[in-house]
Write an enzyme that holds these catalytic residues in place. Structure first.
Site, PDB file in Angstrom:
ATOM      1  N   GLU A 121     -16.296  -5.399 -42.867  1.00  0.00           N
ATOM      2  CA  GLU A 121     -16.890  -4.589 -41.799  1.00  0.00           C
ATOM      3  C   GLU A 121     -16.835  -5.296 -40.445  1.00  0.00           C
ATOM      4  O   GLU A 121     -17.589  -4.950 -39.531  1.00  0.00           O
ATOM      5  CB  GLU A 121     -18.333  -4.246 -42.164  1.00  0.00           C
ATOM      6  CG  GLU A 121     -18.441  -3.440 -43.444  1.00  0.00           C
ATOM      7  CD  GLU A 121     -19.871  -3.156 -43.840  1.00  0.00           C
ATOM      8  OE1 GLU A 121     -20.525  -2.350 -43.156  1.00  0.00           O
ATOM      9  OE2 GLU A 121     -20.329  -3.749 -44.827  1.00  0.00           O
ATOM     10  N   SER A 132     -20.458   0.613 -45.263  1.00  0.00           N
ATOM     11  CA  SER A 132     -19.481   1.406 -44.521  1.00  0.00           C
ATOM     12  C   SER A 132     -18.500   2.136 -45.427  1.00  0.00           C
ATOM     13  O   SER A 132     -17.388   2.448 -45.025  1.00  0.00           O
ATOM     14  CB  SER A 132     -18.712   0.538 -43.508  1.00  0.00           C
ATOM     15  OG  SER A 132     -19.536   0.232 -42.420  1.00  0.00           O
ATOM     16  N   TYR A 178     -17.133   7.105 -38.031  1.00  0.00           N
ATOM     17  CA  TYR A 178     -17.069   6.565 -36.681  1.00  0.00           C
ATOM     18  C   TYR A 178     -16.318   7.479 -35.712  1.00  0.00           C
ATOM     19  O   TYR A 178     -15.723   7.013 -34.756  1.00  0.00           O
ATOM     20  CB  TYR A 178     -16.462   5.157 -36.730  1.00  0.00           C
ATOM     21  CG  TYR A 178     -17.308   4.258 -37.598  1.00  0.00           C
ATOM     22  CD1 TYR A 178     -18.549   3.810 -37.159  1.00  0.00           C
ATOM     23  CD2 TYR A 178     -16.912   3.937 -38.892  1.00  0.00           C
ATOM     24  CE1 TYR A 178     -19.370   3.042 -37.965  1.00  0.00           C
ATOM     25  CE2 TYR A 178     -17.729   3.158 -39.712  1.00  0.00           C
ATOM     26  CZ  TYR A 178     -18.949   2.714 -39.234  1.00  0.00           C
ATOM     27  OH  TYR A 178     -19.769   1.957 -40.052  1.00  0.00           O
ATOM     28  N   ARG A 232     -32.397   1.759 -42.139  1.00  0.00           N
ATOM     29  CA  ARG A 232     -31.969   3.156 -42.184  1.00  0.00           C
ATOM     30  C   ARG A 232     -31.694   3.521 -43.632  1.00  0.00           C
ATOM     31  O   ARG A 232     -30.913   2.830 -44.310  1.00  0.00           O
ATOM     32  CB  ARG A 232     -30.706   3.388 -41.364  1.00  0.00           C
ATOM     33  CG  ARG A 232     -30.452   4.857 -40.988  1.00  0.00           C
ATOM     34  CD  ARG A 232     -29.009   5.128 -40.638  1.00  0.00           C
ATOM     35  NE  ARG A 232     -28.192   5.190 -41.842  1.00  0.00           N
ATOM     36  CZ  ARG A 232     -27.067   4.492 -42.011  1.00  0.00           C
ATOM     37  NH1 ARG A 232     -26.641   3.659 -41.082  1.00  0.00           N
ATOM     38  NH2 ARG A 232     -26.380   4.599 -43.135  1.00  0.00           N
ATOM     39  N   ASP A 279     -30.599   6.409 -46.598  1.00  0.00           N
ATOM     40  CA  ASP A 279     -29.798   7.604 -46.814  1.00  0.00           C
ATOM     41  C   ASP A 279     -30.329   8.379 -48.022  1.00  0.00           C
ATOM     42  O   ASP A 279     -30.686   7.775 -49.043  1.00  0.00           O
ATOM     43  CB  ASP A 279     -28.338   7.233 -47.048  1.00  0.00           C
ATOM     44  CG  ASP A 279     -27.749   6.418 -45.905  1.00  0.00           C
ATOM     45  OD1 ASP A 279     -28.222   6.588 -44.763  1.00  0.00           O
ATOM     46  OD2 ASP A 279     -26.826   5.620 -46.157  1.00  0.00           O
ATOM     47  N   GLU A 312     -29.568   4.634 -50.603  1.00  0.00           N
ATOM     48  CA  GLU A 312     -29.553   3.214 -50.239  1.00  0.00           C
ATOM     49  C   GLU A 312     -30.272   3.001 -48.925  1.00  0.00           C
ATOM     50  O   GLU A 312     -30.550   3.955 -48.187  1.00  0.00           O
ATOM     51  CB  GLU A 312     -28.127   2.679 -50.149  1.00  0.00           C
ATOM     52  CG  GLU A 312     -27.291   3.330 -49.065  1.00  0.00           C
ATOM     53  CD  GLU A 312     -25.880   2.765 -49.008  1.00  0.00           C
ATOM     54  OE1 GLU A 312     -25.617   1.949 -48.102  1.00  0.00           O
ATOM     55  OE2 GLU A 312     -25.049   3.131 -49.862  1.00  0.00           O
ATOM     56  N   ASN A 314     -30.092   0.423 -45.441  1.00  0.00           N
ATOM     57  CA  ASN A 314     -29.341  -0.565 -44.664  1.00  0.00           C
ATOM     58  C   ASN A 314     -30.302  -1.364 -43.806  1.00  0.00           C
ATOM     59  O   ASN A 314     -31.057  -0.782 -43.021  1.00  0.00           O
ATOM     60  CB  ASN A 314     -28.327   0.141 -43.763  1.00  0.00           C
ATOM     61  CG  ASN A 314     -27.294   0.907 -44.559  1.00  0.00           C
ATOM     62  OD1 ASN A 314     -26.322   0.340 -45.028  1.00  0.00           O
ATOM     63  ND2 ASN A 314     -27.515   2.199 -44.740  1.00  0.00           N
ATOM     64  N   GLY A 370     -25.528   0.464 -38.478  1.00  0.00           N
ATOM     65  CA  GLY A 370     -24.519   0.438 -37.427  1.00  0.00           C
ATOM     66  C   GLY A 370     -25.099   0.770 -36.061  1.00  0.00           C
ATOM     67  O   GLY A 370     -26.002   1.599 -35.937  1.00  0.00           O
TER      68      GLY A 370
END
Length: 317
Positions: free
Chosen positions: A18, A150, A222, A261, A263, A275, A277, A281
């Site tokens: 990443e 990612s 992205y 964050r 999901d 999951e 994070n 990002g």
């Protein structure tokens, strides 16, 4: 200490898969911190040959972490920074480890009563039986490296005949693989800002179908967020509040600090977590900055500044 007097090192890059995304996150965070008025802000690539010398011999007041993947979100850089006594943003070593290992995170979710899809973890060189996995999880499942992000190495398996190939592909990105039952519903994500009071950010619906994708993979992560991020999410108010509450519970269950964050898939029976994070990002196209922008009372530079101040408070400064 005045903000205008602080020297901030934004740590990004590194050597994980990443790397490029991390550099983009670091550049965006650097601009945000400069906008917020910090006196000197510089992006340092942790893969640079002079990184250790610079971070240990030059004067820095705080490190802002914009690292993703191995060496950045797994507790390694956090342990190093604690060893040299430099305050840093985000979660500590233990919480970083818990978030980075999706299998461990799922155990902590379950202990905290947070619904999560059934799964099986496989360690490299460990024997496994494809037919048993299919029997337990069904023909359709997601196969992913347990400690990567990612969407690198992730496969949506719709036919059990392709499960073994998907597992072998995931092992190219790590030494532990998670096979998780596919659950269907609305894909959403929500950030948590923990810089004083714990605050759930606006829920984002991830509209992958707009770009012809079946899930939030590298092909859509992205691109222009206006094409795939729907804020507010088109879910019931009850599910919206439930997702925000579960994101805060996950943040606490994993021991996170600063930000995270999580999901989710909102099924007919309610949300299930996928999951969390610990360093989401921060590129122009990333979910976390987009959520900040939709709060109505907070900008991304202000949020980055709050993370710096929270890191210094945690260090007793």
């Amino acid at each position: 200490m005045r903000v205008s007097e602080m020297r901030i090192a934004v740590l990004a890059g590194g050597s994980s898969s990443e790397r490029e995304i991390s550099l983009a996150s670091g550049q965006n965070a650097t601009r945000a911190l400069q906008t917020a008025g910090f006196g000197y802000v510089e992006l340092l690539d942790t893969a640079a040959t002079d990184f250790v010398a610079r971070i240990t011999t030059e004067h820095w007041d705080t490190a802002f972490l914009a690292l993703h993947g191995a060496g950045g979100e797994d507790g390694i850089i956090q342990g190093f920074l604690e060893f040299i006594g430099l305050p840093y943003t985000g979660s500590d070593v233990a919480a970083s480890v818990a978030c980075a290992d999706k299998d461990l995170a799922k155990l902590l979710y379950s202990k905290a009563g947070i619904p999560t899809p059934p799964s099986v973890a496989i360690v490299k060189d460990e024997s496994y039986d494809v037919e048993t996995i299919i029997l337990n999880l069904g023909d359709q499942c997601f196969v992913k490296p347990a400690d990567n992000g990612s969407s690198y190495g992730i496969t949506l398996v719709k036919d059990g005949r392709y499960l073994d190939a998907a597992i072998r592909k995931a092992f190219e990105y790590g030494d532990k693989v998670l096979v998780e039952k596919r659950v269907c519903g609305t894909e959403v994500t929500v950030g948590v800002l923990d810089t004083g009071d714990l605050r759930a950010l606006p829920v984002v619906e991830v509209c992958c179908e707009n770009e012809g994708a079946e899930f939030y993979d590298l092909n859509v992560k992205y691109i222009d967020p206006a094409k795939i991020h729907r804020i507010p999410a088109e879910i019931s108010e009850e599910n919206n509040l439930m997702v925000q509450g579960l994101a805060c519970r996950a943040h606490r269950a994993l021991g996170c600090s600063g930000l995270s964050r999580s999901d989710f898939i909102v099924t007919d029976d309610g949300p299930v977590i996928l999951e969390t994070n610990s360093i989401p990002g921060m590129t122009d196209a990333s979910l976390f900055p987009d959520e900040i922008a939709h709060t109505g009372d907070l900008t991304f530079p202000e949020a980055c500044a709050q993370l710096i101040h929270a890191a210094r408070r945690r260090a007793g400064l």
